[in-house]
Design a protein around this motif. Sequence first.
Motif, short mmCIF file in Angstrom:
data_model
loop_
_atom_site.label_atom_id
_atom_site.label_comp_id
_atom_site.label_asym_id
_atom_site.label_seq_id
_atom_site.Cartn_x
_atom_site.Cartn_y
_atom_site.Cartn_z
N UNK A 137 55.25 28.17 50.55
CA UNK A 137 56.45 27.33 50.59
C UNK A 137 57.03 27.31 52.01
N UNK A 141 56.77 23.34 52.76
CA UNK A 141 58.00 22.61 52.45
C UNK A 141 59.12 22.97 53.41
N UNK A 142 59.20 24.24 53.80
CA UNK A 142 60.32 24.65 54.63
C UNK A 142 59.89 24.95 56.06
N UNK A 143 58.83 24.30 56.51
CA UNK A 143 58.32 24.58 57.86
C UNK A 143 59.40 24.36 58.92
N UNK A 144 60.08 23.23 58.81
CA UNK A 144 61.03 22.86 59.86
C UNK A 144 62.20 23.86 59.95
N UNK A 145 62.89 24.15 58.82
CA UNK A 145 63.95 25.17 58.92
C UNK A 145 63.41 26.53 59.38
N UNK A 148 63.07 26.54 63.08
CA UNK A 148 64.38 26.57 63.75
C UNK A 148 64.98 27.97 63.67
N UNK A 149 64.76 28.63 62.53
CA UNK A 149 65.24 30.01 62.42
C UNK A 149 64.56 30.87 63.49
N UNK A 151 63.53 29.81 66.38
CA UNK A 151 64.14 29.49 67.68
C UNK A 151 65.47 30.22 67.82
N UNK A 152 66.22 30.31 66.71
CA UNK A 152 67.52 31.00 66.77
C UNK A 152 67.31 32.46 67.16
N UNK A 154 64.87 33.57 68.96
CA UNK A 154 64.52 33.55 70.38
C UNK A 154 65.78 33.45 71.23
#
Lengths: 206, 476
Positions: A137, A141-145, A148-149, A151-152, A154
């Motif tokens: 999943x 489905x949740x690749x993008x969030x 971003x998590x 990146x946060x 980082x």
Amino acid sequence: MTAIELVFYLFSTVLTLSALAVITVRNAVYAALFLVLAFFSSAAIWMLLEVEFLAITLVLVYVGAVMVLFLFVVMMLDMNSERVREGFARYLPVGILVALIMAGELMFVIWTKGAEKLPLPPGQSDAGANTALLGERLYTAYLYPFEIAAVILLVGIVAAIALTHTGRNPNTRYQDPSRQVSTRREDRVRIVSMPGAGSKSAEERS
Amino acid sequence: MTAADLMLALPEIFVLGMTCIIMLFGLWLPEERQGMISFVSIMTLVFAAIILLGWDDPDPAAVSFAFNATFVRDQMADVLKLSAFIVLAAILVYARQYLRVFKVAMLEYHVLSLFLLLGVMVLISAASMLTVYLGLELIALPSYALVALRRDDQRSTEAAMKYFVLGSLASGLLLYGLSMIYGVTGTLSLAQVANITAMGNNTVLVLGLIFVVIGIAFKLGVVPFHMWVPDVYHGAPAAVTALIGSLPKLAVFAMAIRLLSDGLGNMQMHWMSMLVVLATLSIVVGNLVAIAQSNLKRMLAYSTIGHMGFMLLGLLTGSDQGFSAAMFYAIVYAIMAAGAFGVMILLSQHGVEAEHLDDYKGLSKRSPWLALMMLMLMFSMAGVPVFAGFFAKWLVIQAVIDAGMIWLAILAVIFSVIGAFYYLRVVKLMYFDAPDKDDAISVPADFRAALTLNGSAQLLLGIFANILIGLCVASF
């Protein structure tokens, strides 16, 4: 008593006893180690419920990272267990009150719901282990969030370094291996001829 | 996920990749070549804009979802992202000399601002409550670090601490509201939330909405959630104030649209009354308290509060007309704020922040060009006709009148007249007072070009307002 029940009671006993030990032992390092044991036992109980992802996370994150850090702090601070215990009697009534309220609330939930209405969670589905399902999943489905998590995190690292790094101190002493190995005898050994004492004694001897 | 999904998010991917490259290679740059970081960062923005514009869509009004409907790309997203690129590029040009004079870490400033930009882009394109929250945090974290970047300065660490505590509180409140909405609807996707709320209202949903509105109000800095704004603006280095005073406003505007209109549009009767209170208080408090300020940074902070109140006026109407007016306001405000702080950054070139109003005395004699730019920016902020700020206010007030709230429109007009006083005071100081000091102001060529563009943009966006207004109207 089935084998699973036996394992459950074994780990529950260890969990309860180690939890008790955390708050009763005098040595702070022992207390932290008992907390590790408590975490580990609860991870094992989770494993019995076939939620291996939570179990692994508990061991990796809490036992592996949080408690190690905690131990570091305990060891570095050199805590005085006598001082920590000073207000024990004073705080005891409030502590008991809070404990009673919590126990009462738990009882209330179980009574009104009824123990039979709190069923075991469903075990492993046919689709596969929940780690694999979660991973699938997260990476579809949740690749993008998820990215971003990452990146946060980082940004967190960059920000922490930006706020604490002061640049290299000119007085810092450090080793430079390439300079160390390329050194020659001439750089280190200085031959000093000392005509005075050496030659004189030689003359005297002869 | 398909290749088409990746193509939609190509600007984001490009900005992230370039940020990582700048971060890694910047470490090896010698001290005297740090200016390269600034150049490469600005180039990144230029190419990101080209990628954004190069994505040709057969139908400009189309709304494309990607990544399992967590990402959306529509005209509003494109216009806002493009404005964010332009504003950030201007700020980076302004900041270069300042960073050197104040010995702020060049690399960290640029990397963190690019991450902030990424957060702005994520939030603008958020189609799910999960991405809304993540985008907001990706804006907030670099902002806290940027404010504290001069950590030997007591004022800026204090400001960073306040910002961090209140910002975390706001994020927590927003998250609390989002979790309630999730609990009721059972979905994170804002489009599906809209479908489910269409079937009827629910008390928990209203409670969640209250927290969401509080979260938005906190991030916009509108009364009564404005306490952090003056302190943070004042404490942060001018180059950072320019950043956090402009870019996040664009993103939070988009967030308000995504959450309140796209997600909870069916509960308009509930959020409208909340926004009326927030907008009224902000316009009144922001404009009145700004008069009493003798520090330009604090004055601009209170003026931000007032401006955000005006922007809310457009949002609260709930009509497409109001939304496009608010969007125009947000973009014009971001450009104005970047320019005004740019002037402050330029005057701070001797290692002391030029934040007192007295520093602007007789500016027209020291540098007629700089005074003229500041004049245009101040006129635009005050809403003097022909300048862009006038059209922004006019459109918003028109939307409010069309929504039938005459008293609110009258109040907005009265307070924008009161607000004009403190902007014009700056102009008076610049043109009619004798200068205290007469040290020369040296202006790098790129700075001059950027600020000239920024100042005259106020005039051009006013005269040719139809172009940007058309883009904003087409977004809804």
